[in-house]
Design a protein around this motif. Structure first.
Motif, short mmCIF file in Angstrom:
data_model
loop_
_atom_site.label_atom_id
_atom_site.label_comp_id
_atom_site.label_asym_id
_atom_site.label_seq_id
_atom_site.Cartn_x
_atom_site.Cartn_y
_atom_site.Cartn_z
N ASN A 76 10.40 -2.31 2.05
CA ASN A 76 10.21 -2.27 3.51
C ASN A 76 9.02 -3.12 3.93
O ASN A 76 9.09 -3.89 4.90
CB ASN A 76 10.00 -0.82 3.96
CG ASN A 76 11.26 0.01 3.87
OD1 ASN A 76 12.36 -0.53 3.78
ND2 ASN A 76 11.10 1.32 3.88
N SER A 80 9.29 -6.69 6.16
CA SER A 80 8.56 -6.80 7.42
C SER A 80 7.60 -7.98 7.40
O SER A 80 7.49 -8.72 8.40
CB SER A 80 7.80 -5.50 7.69
OG SER A 80 8.68 -4.40 7.77
N ASP A 110 17.34 -8.56 11.23
CA ASP A 110 17.38 -7.17 11.68
C ASP A 110 16.76 -6.28 10.60
O ASP A 110 17.36 -6.01 9.56
CB ASP A 110 18.83 -6.76 11.95
CG ASP A 110 18.93 -5.36 12.55
OD1 ASP A 110 17.86 -4.76 12.82
OD2 ASP A 110 20.05 -4.88 12.77
N GLY A 112 16.05 -3.14 10.89
CA GLY A 112 16.68 -1.83 10.88
C GLY A 112 17.86 -1.75 9.94
O GLY A 112 18.07 -0.73 9.25
N THR A 116 18.05 0.88 6.78
CA THR A 116 19.16 1.83 6.66
C THR A 116 19.87 1.70 5.32
O THR A 116 20.19 2.71 4.65
CB THR A 116 20.17 1.60 7.80
OG1 THR A 116 19.50 1.73 9.06
CG2 THR A 116 21.31 2.60 7.73
#
Length: 405
Positions: A76, A80, A110, A112, A116
Motif C-alpha cells: 500500500n 501510493s 486507481d 482503491g 481492495t
C-alpha cells in the motif's frame, strides 16, 4: 553602463512530465531581457508492476501480525508513493503463487482498486519467482504509454526454488529490455540472499535496481521500505530532501495532511518502541535486585541471619509484619479455645446438677411407693421431705444473726 542580473527557477506541470524552467533576467537601463532554459531537475515517468508473494509461507507470524499483513501494508505504501511521484505514473499488481502467476490489477492510477485486491488476497500454494517476473515483463511490454520507464518490484517472503544460473539468465534478459528490478527480501532472507543478490548484480544498470533484506522482529516492513531507495528512486531526491529529515517521501507543500499523518505515525511508533525498551530495562533491573537480595539474605526459623552483614530494612519490616500477624492469629486461637472450654464446663455443671435433682426425686418417689404398698411411714416420709427446707431456713437465720450483732 549598469547591468543587473536576476536568476530564479519555476516549475510547471506538463502532460508528459513535471519539469523546471530557469529564468535569467537582464536589465540595462529601461530595457529588460528575459532568457529561458530548462532545468536539470525532472520527475521520472514510470510504469511499475508489483509482484506480491501470496504463498502458504505468508501465514507465518514472525512479522506482526503475519507476513501477509506486513506485506500488504508495505505494498500500500509503495503504490501510493509511486503514484504521487508523477501524475502520469501507473502501477499494476501481480500474484506470484497459486496455480500460476497472474495479473490481479493491470496498470492503473486507481489506488482503491489495488487496496481492495490486496485485502481480498489469500495465501495459496507455492511462489514461482521466475514465472512471476516473466509475466510482469510481458505486462510492461504492452503498457499504454511507451514513454514510461519500466520497473518491477518483487516481494519475496518464501524460498526461491530456481537456481542461480536461471536467475542470471533472466536478469540478462531484463537488462537487455531496459527493465529495472527492485526486490524486498523478508522472512527467508538468509536462504534467499545469495541468489537474489546475484540476480540484482546482473540486472543492475546505472544503479537502477536495488535489494533490501528485512530480518524478522527488527522493524516493521513498511518502515524499512519507507527509508529505502526503492521508494525514493526516480523521485528526484535522495533520502528526505522534501521534509528536512523526518524520513517521509511526501512533499509537505504538495500534500501537507498526508505528510503530517506520516510524521505523527512515525513519532508514535518511536514512542512505543521507547516505552517497550524502558519496560524491558525495568523488568531486568527488578529481577537482578530480587536475585541479589536472595543471595545476600538467609531466612532461618524465627530470626533473620545475614550472610555478609546486617539485614536490610526491607527484610526486617517484612519479618516483623509476619511475626505480628502470626502472634495475632495465636491470640485469637487461644481466646477461642478458652471460650469453648468454659462453655463445656458450664454445660457439664448444669447437667450434673440436673442429674442430682432427678436422682433425689426418683429416690423419694420410690420410697413413697414402697410405703404406700406397706401402708405405714407416710408421716416419716413427709418429714424427710421437709428436712432440707428446715435446714435451709436455719442456715439463713444464722447468717442474718451474724450480720446484725
Amino acid at each position: 553602463i549598469q547591468i543587473t542580473f536576476h536568476h530564479t527557477v519555476a516549475h510547471f506541470p506538463c502532460r508528459r512530465k513535471h519539469f523546471g524552467i530557469n529564468f535569467l533576467i537582464c536589465r540595462r537601463g529601461f530595457f529588460c531581457f528575459l532568457f529561458f532554459f530548462p532545468s536539470s531537475e525532472s520527475m521520472v515517468l514510470e510504469a511499475t508492476i508489483v509482484c506480491v508473494d501470496n504463498s502458504e509461507w505468508m501465514r507465518n507470524g514472525d512479522f506482526a501480525p503475519s507476513r501477509m499483513d506486513a506485506q500488504t501494508d508495505a505494498v500500500n505504501l509503495l503504490c501510493s508513493a509511486k503514484l504521487q511521484q508523477n501524475p502520469e505514473n501507473r502501477v499494476g499488481l501481480l500474484s506470484t503463487a497459486g496455480k500460476s502467476a497472474r495479473i490481479l490489477v493491470t496498470s492503473t492510477e486507481d489506488v482503491g482498486a489495488i487496496f481492495t485486491c490486496l485485502h481480498n488476497m489469500e495465501p495459496d500454494g507455492k511462489s514461482d519467482f521466475v514465472a512471476a517476473v516473466q509475466r510482469a515483463q510481458l505486462a510492461l511490454k504492452h503498457r499504454q504509454n511507451q514513454n514510461q520507464r519500466q520497473r518491477i518490484v518483487v516481494f519475496v517472503g518464501s524460498p526461491v526454488e530456481a537456481n542461480e544460473e536461471i536467475l542470471r539468465q533472466l536478469a540478462k534478459k531484463l537488462k537487455k529490455n531496459g527493465i529495472a528490478v527492485d526486490i524486498v527480501n523478508f522472512g527467508e532472507q538468509v536462504e534467499n540472499a545469495p541468489k537474489l543478490e546475484a540476480f540484482i548484480e546482473e540486472v543492475n544498470s546505472a544503479d537502477n535496481s536495488h535489494i533490501i533484506s528485512v530480518a524478522a522482529g527488527q522493524q516493521m516492513l513498511s518502515d524499512v521500505l519507507l527509508g529505502s531507495p526503492i521508494i525514493h528512486e526516480g523521485a528526484g531526491m535522495q533520502g528526505n530532501e522534501h521534509d528536512g529529515g523526518d524520513g517521509s517521501f511526501v512533499d509537505p507543500t504538495i500534500d501537507p495532511e498526508l505528510a503530517m499523518a506520516l510524521r505523527l505515525s512515525m513519532e508514535e511508533e518511536m514512542r512505543r518502541q521507547e516505552r517497550e525498551s524502558v519496560a524491558t530495562a525495568g523488568n531486568s533491573t527488578t529481577v537482578e535486585g530480587q536475585s541479589s537480595g536472595i543471595n545476600e539474605t538467609q531466612v532461618s526459623g524465627p530470626g533473620v541471619q545475614p550472610l555478609g552483614g546486617a539485614a536490610t530494612n526491607w527484610d526486617a519490616d517484612l519479618y516483623e509484619e509476619e511475626q505480628g500477624e502470626s502472634m495475632q492469629v495465636d491470640r485469637e486461637d487461644d481466646e477461642l479455645a478458652r471460650a469453648i472450654a468454659l462453655s463445656k464446663q458450664s454445660n457439664a455443671a448444669h447437667e450434673s446438677v440436673a442429674d442430682d435433682d432427678d436422682d433425689e426425686e426418683m429416690r423419694l418417689a420410690l420410697q413413697l411407693s414402697m410405703m404406700d404398698q406397706q401402708g405405714t411411714g407416710g408421716e416419716e416420709v413427709a418429714a424427710t421431705l421437709q428436712e432440707p427446707e428446715n435446714e435451709t431456713k436455719k442456715e439463713e437465720k444464722e447468717s442474718q444473726d451474724k450480720q446484725d450483732p
